[in-house]
Write a protein that holds these residues in place. Structure first.
Motif, short mmCIF file in Angstrom:
data_model
loop_
_atom_site.label_atom_id
_atom_site.label_comp_id
_atom_site.label_asym_id
_atom_site.label_seq_id
_atom_site.Cartn_x
_atom_site.Cartn_y
_atom_site.Cartn_z
N GLN A 52 0.88 -1.17 0.00
CA GLN A 52 0.00 0.00 0.00
C GLN A 52 0.91 1.22 0.00
OE1 GLN A 52 -3.33 -0.31 -0.10
NE2 GLN A 52 -3.82 1.87 -0.02
N TYR A 53 1.20 1.74 -1.22
CA TYR A 53 2.31 2.67 -1.38
C TYR A 53 2.18 3.96 -0.56
CZ TYR A 53 4.07 -0.05 -5.33
OH TYR A 53 4.59 -1.03 -6.13
N ASP A 54 0.98 4.37 -0.23
CA ASP A 54 0.86 5.57 0.59
C ASP A 54 1.16 5.29 2.06
OD1 ASP A 54 -1.36 4.04 1.02
OD2 ASP A 54 -2.80 5.68 0.91
N ASP A 55 1.27 4.01 2.42
CA ASP A 55 1.54 3.64 3.81
C ASP A 55 2.96 3.12 3.99
OD1 ASP A 55 0.47 2.89 6.62
OD2 ASP A 55 1.36 1.02 5.88
N SER A 56 3.38 2.21 3.12
CA SER A 56 4.71 1.62 3.28
C SER A 56 5.25 1.15 1.93
CB SER A 56 4.66 0.44 4.26
OG SER A 56 3.86 -0.61 3.73
N ILE A 57 6.58 1.10 1.85
CA ILE A 57 7.26 0.56 0.68
C ILE A 57 8.48 -0.18 1.20
CG2 ILE A 57 8.64 2.65 0.29
CD1 ILE A 57 8.28 2.12 -2.72
N THR A 58 8.81 -1.32 0.62
CA THR A 58 9.87 -2.16 1.16
C THR A 58 11.16 -2.01 0.36
OG1 THR A 58 9.27 -4.11 -0.18
CG2 THR A 58 8.18 -3.85 1.96
N TYR A 59 12.27 -2.21 1.05
CA TYR A 59 13.58 -2.22 0.39
C TYR A 59 14.24 -3.58 0.59
CZ TYR A 59 15.97 -1.72 4.92
OH TYR A 59 16.43 -1.92 6.20
N SER A 60 15.17 -3.90 -0.29
CA SER A 60 15.95 -5.14 -0.19
C SER A 60 17.42 -4.79 -0.02
CB SER A 60 15.76 -6.01 -1.43
OG SER A 60 14.43 -6.46 -1.55
N TYR A 97 -2.57 4.74 -11.10
CA TYR A 97 -3.32 4.85 -9.84
C TYR A 97 -2.51 5.57 -8.76
CZ TYR A 97 -6.28 3.47 -5.91
OH TYR A 97 -7.09 3.48 -4.83
N TRP A 98 -1.19 5.30 -8.68
CA TRP A 98 -0.37 5.89 -7.63
C TRP A 98 0.45 7.07 -8.14
CZ3 TRP A 98 -1.38 4.25 -2.87
CH2 TRP A 98 -1.96 2.99 -2.71
N GLY A 99 0.90 7.01 -9.37
CA GLY A 99 1.74 8.06 -9.92
C GLY A 99 1.88 7.87 -11.41
N ASN A 100 2.76 8.64 -12.04
CA ASN A 100 2.90 8.53 -13.49
C ASN A 100 4.33 8.28 -13.95
OD1 ASN A 100 4.04 11.01 -13.01
ND2 ASN A 100 2.79 12.14 -14.48
N LYS A 101 5.29 8.15 -13.02
CA LYS A 101 6.68 7.88 -13.39
C LYS A 101 7.31 6.96 -12.35
CE LYS A 101 7.86 12.15 -15.88
NZ LYS A 101 6.58 12.87 -15.77
N PRO A 102 8.00 5.91 -12.78
CA PRO A 102 8.78 5.11 -11.83
C PRO A 102 9.95 5.92 -11.31
CG PRO A 102 8.45 3.94 -13.92
CD PRO A 102 8.07 5.36 -14.15
N SER A 103 10.47 5.55 -10.15
CA SER A 103 11.65 6.22 -9.60
C SER A 103 12.40 5.26 -8.68
CB SER A 103 11.26 7.50 -8.85
OG SER A 103 10.31 7.23 -7.85
N LEU A 104 13.67 5.56 -8.47
CA LEU A 104 14.58 4.67 -7.75
C LEU A 104 15.11 5.36 -6.50
CD1 LEU A 104 16.25 1.90 -8.08
CD2 LEU A 104 18.10 3.39 -8.88
N LEU A 105 15.24 4.60 -5.42
CA LEU A 105 15.88 5.05 -4.19
C LEU A 105 16.91 3.99 -3.81
CD1 LEU A 105 15.89 7.17 -1.84
CD2 LEU A 105 14.32 5.63 -0.65
N ALA A 106 18.18 4.38 -3.73
CA ALA A 106 19.22 3.38 -3.47
C ALA A 106 20.36 3.98 -2.67
CB ALA A 106 19.75 2.81 -4.79
N LYS A 107 21.08 3.08 -1.99
CA LYS A 107 22.29 3.45 -1.26
C LYS A 107 23.29 2.31 -1.37
CE LYS A 107 22.31 3.50 3.33
NZ LYS A 107 22.11 3.99 4.72
N ILE A 108 24.54 2.65 -1.71
CA ILE A 108 25.62 1.68 -1.77
C ILE A 108 26.63 2.04 -0.68
CG2 ILE A 108 27.50 0.71 -3.15
CD1 ILE A 108 24.81 2.46 -5.04
N VAL A 121 24.62 7.44 -2.73
CA VAL A 121 23.15 7.41 -2.70
C VAL A 121 22.60 7.88 -4.05
CG1 VAL A 121 23.06 7.81 -0.21
CG2 VAL A 121 23.03 9.76 -1.78
N THR A 122 21.30 7.74 -4.22
CA THR A 122 20.66 8.27 -5.42
C THR A 122 20.60 9.79 -5.30
OG1 THR A 122 18.65 7.50 -4.29
CG2 THR A 122 19.32 6.33 -6.27
N ASP A 123 21.38 10.45 -6.14
CA ASP A 123 21.51 11.91 -6.11
C ASP A 123 21.75 12.39 -7.54
OD1 ASP A 123 24.14 11.32 -6.73
OD2 ASP A 123 24.94 11.82 -4.75
N PRO A 124 22.00 13.68 -7.77
CA PRO A 124 22.17 14.18 -9.14
C PRO A 124 23.39 13.64 -9.89
CG PRO A 124 21.54 15.98 -7.68
CD PRO A 124 21.84 14.81 -6.80
#
Length: 261
Positions: A52-60, A97-108, A121-124
Motif C-alpha cells: 500500500q504505497y501511501d503507507d509503506s514501501i519495502t527495500y531489499s 493509480y499511484w503516480g505517473n513515473k517510476p523512480s529509484l531510491l538506493a544506497k551503496i 546514494v541516489t543523487d544528481p
C-alpha cells in the motif's frame, strides 16, 4: 508507452582502496532490476513487490562485494511501471493509480579493508536514458515490446568505460503529497523467483504462421524461446491464454464467430 523505452539509470563509482564489504540497499516506485559492472544483482523479479504505497514501501539488501572492483565500477538500474503506474488492473480507470513515473531510491555502502567507508546514494550524480533501451515498453497488463535492433547501441551501458549518447542528469521525482512519505521498511515477504522450468508441447498451427504450444498447467512465467534467424524489422508476437475460444452456436450470446477453437 509513448515515452520511448523503459528508464535506465547508471552511476559510476570509484573504489579508492581494497573493498572488504559492499552492500546495496534499494527500493523503487514501480519495479527495478539492478546490475553491477554488467552482472545482474540477485535472482528476484518484480522488486520491491506490491504494498500500500501511501503507507509503506519495502527495500531489499544485497551483498555486492564479489561484483565490485578496486577502482572503477558502474551500478545500473532498469525501471518499469510495476504496480505504481501504467495499467494496474483490467479497469482502465485505474491507470496511473499511484503516480505517473517510476523512480529509484538506493544506497551503496563500501567498507574498505582499513575500516573506512564510502556511501553512494541516489543523487544528481546518476544519469538516465529513456530512449535507447531495447525494452520499448513493459507493463503488467499489456506485456512487453522488445526491439533487438537497439541492443548494439547500449552495449556495455552498465560497465566502466561506456561512452554512449542520450544520457542525462537525473531528476528528483516528487509524487502527489498523499503518496510521498510512506514508511520505508525491510522486505518481509518472499520475493518472486523462478520455481520450475517447464517444457512446452506443440499443440497445433491455428492459422498460417500462428503456432500454439501447451504448458500443460495454469502457470505464471516467462518464455525462453530459440528463434530461427529472421529478417531485419521482422516482428514476432507471443500471446498467452488459459483456454481456446469455445465452439459455440451462432445464437449463443458469447459466440466468438470464427475465433472458435
Amino acid at each position: 508507452p509513448s515515452y520511448g523505452s523503459i528508464q535506465m539509470l547508471r552511476r559510476e563509482i570509484t573504489a579508492k582502496r581494497e573493498i572488504s564489504r559492499a552492500r546495496l540497499y534499494v527500493t523503487a516506485r514501480g519495479v527495478y532490476e539492478m546490475s553491477v559492472n554488467g552482472v545482474r544483482v540477485g535472482e528476484d523479479w518484480f522488486n520491491p513487490g506490491f504494498t500500500q504505497y501511501d503507507d509503506s514501501i519495502t527495500y531489499s539488501t544485497y551483498d555486492i562485494t564479489s561484483l565490485m572492483n578496486s577502482g572503477e565500477n558502474v551500478v545500473g538500474a532498469r525501471l518499469s511501471s510495476g504496480w505504481w503506474c501504467d495499467q494496474m488492473t483490467f479497469d482502465i480507470n485505474r491507470y496511473n493509480y499511484w503516480g505517473n513515473k517510476p523512480s529509484l531510491l538506493a544506497k551503496i555502502v563500501l567498507t574498505y579493508d582499513d575500516g573506512s567507508q564510502d556511501i553512494v546514494v541516489t543523487d544528481p550524480n546518476w544519469e538516465y536514458n529513456n530512449s535507447d533501451s531495447p525494452i520499448i515498453y513493459s507493463g503488467f497488463f499489456n506485456g512487453e515490446t522488445y526491439d533487438a535492433r537497439k541492443e548494439a547501441g547500449i552495449e556495455g551501458w552498465d560497465t566502466p568505460g561506456y561512452t554512449g549518447a542520450n544520457w542525462n542528469q537525473v531528476s528528483v521525482i516528487t509524487p502527489l503529497p498523499e503518496n510521498a512519505n510512506p514508511h520505508i521498511i525491510a522486505r518481509y515477504d518472499d520475493p518472486v523467483r523462478i520455481a520450475e522450468t517447464l517444457s512446452a508441447k506443440f499443440d497445433k498451427e491455428a492459422d498460417p504462421g500462428v503456432y500454439v504450444y501447451d504448458m500443460s498447467t495454469n502457470m505464471a512465467g516467462v518464455p525462453e524461446i530459440k528463434l530461427p534467424e529472421g529478417k531485419l524489422g521482422q516482428k514476432i508476437t507471443i500471446r498467452y491464454s488459459e483456454m481456446y475460444y469455445p465452439e459455440l452456436d451462432p445464437g449463443n450470446p458469447f459466440y466468438y464467430g470464427e475465433l472458435g477453437g
